[in-house]
Design a protein around this motif. Sequence first.
Motif, mmCIF file in Angstrom:
data_model
loop_
_atom_site.group_PDB
_atom_site.id
_atom_site.type_symbol
_atom_site.label_atom_id
_atom_site.label_comp_id
_atom_site.label_asym_id
_atom_site.label_seq_id
_atom_site.Cartn_x
_atom_site.Cartn_y
_atom_site.Cartn_z
ATOM 1 N N LEU A 166 0.813 -0.871 0.047
ATOM 2 C CA LEU A 166 -0.402 -0.104 -0.018
ATOM 3 C C LEU A 166 0.775 0.921 -0.331
ATOM 4 C CD1 LEU A 166 -3.008 0.669 0.131
ATOM 5 C CD2 LEU A 166 -3.045 0.757 2.190
ATOM 6 N N VAL A 174 0.374 4.024 -2.271
ATOM 7 C CA VAL A 174 -0.094 5.669 -2.618
ATOM 8 C C VAL A 174 1.144 6.805 -3.237
ATOM 9 C CG1 VAL A 174 -0.267 7.000 -0.699
ATOM 10 C CG2 VAL A 174 -1.499 4.904 -0.898
ATOM 11 N N TYR A 222 1.580 6.467 -7.079
ATOM 12 C CA TYR A 222 0.437 6.527 -7.997
ATOM 13 C C TYR A 222 -0.937 7.656 -6.973
ATOM 14 C CZ TYR A 222 2.399 2.907 -11.508
ATOM 15 O OH TYR A 222 2.868 2.234 -12.109
ATOM 16 N N HIS A 223 -0.711 6.874 -5.993
ATOM 17 C CA HIS A 223 -2.512 7.747 -4.825
ATOM 18 C C HIS A 223 -1.786 8.535 -4.262
ATOM 19 C CE1 HIS A 223 -4.181 4.814 -7.893
ATOM 20 N NE2 HIS A 223 -3.484 4.063 -7.076
ATOM 21 N N GLU A 271 -2.892 11.442 -3.483
ATOM 22 C CA GLU A 271 -4.120 12.284 -2.796
ATOM 23 C C GLU A 271 -4.409 12.203 -2.103
ATOM 24 O OE1 GLU A 271 -4.337 10.565 -5.736
ATOM 25 O OE2 GLU A 271 -5.742 9.668 -5.612
ATOM 26 N N MET A 272 -4.241 10.901 -1.600
ATOM 27 C CA MET A 272 -5.033 9.362 -0.678
ATOM 28 C C MET A 272 -3.998 10.406 0.536
ATOM 29 S SD MET A 272 -5.189 6.114 -2.029
ATOM 30 C CE MET A 272 -5.483 4.928 -0.596
ATOM 31 N N ILE A 273 -2.676 10.895 0.624
ATOM 32 C CA ILE A 273 -2.539 10.611 1.994
ATOM 33 C C ILE A 273 -2.792 12.712 2.522
ATOM 34 C CG2 ILE A 273 -0.454 11.029 3.008
ATOM 35 C CD1 ILE A 273 0.933 9.808 0.597
ATOM 36 N N PRO A 274 -3.554 12.532 3.585
ATOM 37 C CA PRO A 274 -3.413 13.790 3.686
ATOM 38 C C PRO A 274 -2.816 15.036 4.136
ATOM 39 C CG PRO A 274 -4.485 11.801 5.194
ATOM 40 C CD PRO A 274 -3.423 11.476 4.794
ATOM 41 N N GLN A 275 -3.340 16.303 3.966
ATOM 42 C CA GLN A 275 -2.524 16.673 3.732
ATOM 43 C C GLN A 275 -0.944 17.508 5.265
ATOM 44 O OE1 GLN A 275 -4.907 21.273 3.987
ATOM 45 N NE2 GLN A 275 -2.994 21.697 2.161
ATOM 46 N N LEU A 294 -0.542 15.125 6.674
ATOM 47 C CA LEU A 294 1.340 13.968 6.602
ATOM 48 C C LEU A 294 2.020 13.714 5.132
ATOM 49 C CD1 LEU A 294 1.941 11.081 8.522
ATOM 50 C CD2 LEU A 294 0.393 9.915 6.853
ATOM 51 N N GLY A 333 -0.810 0.470 -8.777
ATOM 52 C CA GLY A 333 -1.222 0.476 -8.302
ATOM 53 C C GLY A 333 -2.171 -0.237 -6.906
ATOM 54 N N ASN A 334 -3.562 0.896 -6.865
ATOM 55 C CA ASN A 334 -4.657 0.211 -5.852
ATOM 56 C C ASN A 334 -5.137 -1.246 -6.947
ATOM 57 O OD1 ASN A 334 -4.311 1.659 -4.184
ATOM 58 N ND2 ASN A 334 -5.594 3.081 -4.580
#
Lengths: 367, 474
Positions: B286, B290, B293-294, B296-300, B302, B406-407
């Motif tokens: 994961l 993340v 590719y992703h 955007e899944m990480i909160p600001q 962090l 990615g996912n």
Amino acid sequence: MNVNGNGIITEKLSSFHLSVLVFMTQFGVVIFALPQMLSKTFGTNGWVMLPAYGIMVILNLLLVGAVYRLGNGRSIFAILEQAIPRVLLMPLYLFLVAVWAMLGCLVAKQYVLIFQMIAFPTTNPMLFKLVMDMLLIWLMLKGLYNISKAATLFFWFSVWMILLVFFFYGEFKFSRLTPFILKGGEGGLRDYVGIFAAFLGYELSILTFQYTDAKTKFLRSTIYGSLLTTVFYTYICFVAFGFFSFQQLNKMLYPILDLMAFIRFPFIERLENLFYGFFLFTVLLTVVMYLWSAKEACQRIVPKIKEGVLAPAIVLTAYVMAFFPETLSEVQAWLQVFSELECIIAMGLPMLLLLVLGLTRKKASGT
Amino acid sequence: MTSAQEITPPMLARTLHEFEDCCDLVHRVMPGHGIDLLYFGNLISGDRLNRDLLSLIETSDQEQLDRFFRQSQFVRMTDSKELVLGILAGHAAFFYKGAAYTVDVAGDEGRSVTPSEVETTITGPHDAFTEQASVSLAMIRKRIKSPHLKVIRLSVGEVTKADVFVLYIKDIANMDYVNELKKRIADIEVDAVLDTNMLIQLIDDNAYALFPQMLTSERPDAIASKLVAGRVVGMMDGSPTAFSIPASFVEFFSSSDDYYMRWLIGSSTRILRFIALFITVIFTALYVSVTTYHYEMIPQNLILTLAESRSRVPFPPVYEALIMELTIELLREAGARLPSKIGQTIGIVGGIVIGQAAVQAGLTSNILIIAVASSTIASFVIPNYTMSASIRLIRFGLILLAGLWGNMGLAMGLAAVIIHLCGMTSFGSSYVTPLAPNQPAEWKDVFIRAPFSKLKYRPTQQRTKNRLRSQMKR
């Protein structure tokens, strides 16, 4: 307990397996677009129509159940071939193979295209589909009993996502549901059928007769499975109608994807593509059931060809066909056509079988 | 003149001929009594031979000797093959008055009973099986004092002829499993089987499967519990490991400790293990998915920490993760092969290299270290080593798929694992029971460990006719 020559125990589908199999075949990617389809077709509070669709499914399943009972659980192919010469049945079989294989392939293509849209705009979606098809062949060759086992595991691995709906309770407002019921819808007959396509999949239970016994409680289990789909669809759509306004819903392509994007945890957010990834499980099951059904029908056309050759051949043909509709809207247009055909099969096939069973009975009692 | 007298002289000669060039064979001649004695000095107990037999023989006259050889401990041999096998099994062969007799005087030298190093528990018994099947069998007999506990002896290996024992409790175990296990063991055609873990690979359902299809254990209490639950157990002379059939995937996540602790603690530990399974399988993958590719899944709040940590790393996350996972595997393997004292050094060196130097050198990010370390630790939470190793192997595949797609890759990898699991069987029974076939009533002894008063029935996988364990008082 039946033991075959290899010491492997062959078992029949349990009641729970069959329910889950029906649910997993029915439940699919359509849920992402369903609230929008409902609001466009039926207008405000369109979700109230879903139970009506559920009832139609049950009525259709009653027909299937009647075939099961009258045919004493014999395979539908055996029933047909008993009364109609095989040569005359070939066009029907070909039609079934074509519709089922194409539906399976289009559902898979639709899934990968949506994923491409949200996460991988530059990757060729047919590459995703290739890997997905390899998984499908692998699963198909394991036979229906193992497919049903996989359905059960996939069910447990994806059903927990329904709990995510709790996240939207805070933002849910009854006022958004509006006091009006079914106002502002612009749908015609094709749209009504389009929504019914979300429920398709239950009709494939007609091919599982010989994998069941008295303990499976065929009719009851399939109805439970379809009821679960109706309840899930209705619940999710109800929440979506209270989360987004009617106008918003009309404009959104995939409201449930947008809904999922609202979920935030302290360490992770924007989970929609992860959850969409988990939807692969339900899509795999839907597709594998269609492809497996196509294979079963195809085996009647060419009984001499081995399963290990037939399954990859069907998947490969469907893969080639999947190149033709390139965009999501094309895929959806094709899906619309094939779903309409599938609706005819869903209603027509049990009726044909009942007719055949009725005639053969009459003949038997006459002699 | 008896027929035995006609057979025996060639039998002695033939036996001696069979054992030609075996310097460890002892051939004693007692001319005063007309006895020839053959045995392997290293296989027998000299004490037993001298005390129980030779001292008596030396003080006996002819008549007493005749009576002596009629005792039941002397087995009269007519087949020289059997005689040879007997001598190889640690028996002493007596040639007297034209007849051949064997007496079991096998020595019981071997490792003494010690605690298991592979399956340690905090509470509960600490003794573990040894390489001597007789000692291991005794441990089971001491725990299950019932004449219904049956032990069948078989032999495997065309050359090695190792003893294999099949254990089951009559009226609880399903005889189909017993017969199938006996058949599969008897059908093995291989020169040598040296350990139980090797034996089970020769008799499993799916030779290419990733996961172990039989549960192995060194703990007599665990094996006794399997027998009582209706499973069939196999043991092998020369191996401290026993196995039980049929097995299911979830069975590998329970430990004896769960039953010795109070039920709430046992249940939480079980849940913890399934969380560990989840972490070890997907955590690193994961991270790769993340960060590749992703984002955007990480909160600001962090993302800054993560970006800072990754800013100096020159590789894409998938390489970074694979390098770290590989290093951990190297350390684990080195630690397992080295003597324990040097093994500690490896741990310290590895800890410093991985924990400090790799990050400072900019080869990897801090957060990846946390991901890799926690998924490695989580993999060791799984009580069965074979299962834990299989799961660690899957992780590599998932990391690669996550790095590729990615996912979506992660979901495809997980789907492949699930499809693989669904196709697996253990002696014909589903490997993923009680999930599929679905038996929710059994989940209380799988995902949690309910109080004993609630565990009234034996699992359905065993297909026992005697499902009720017993009436337990509340």
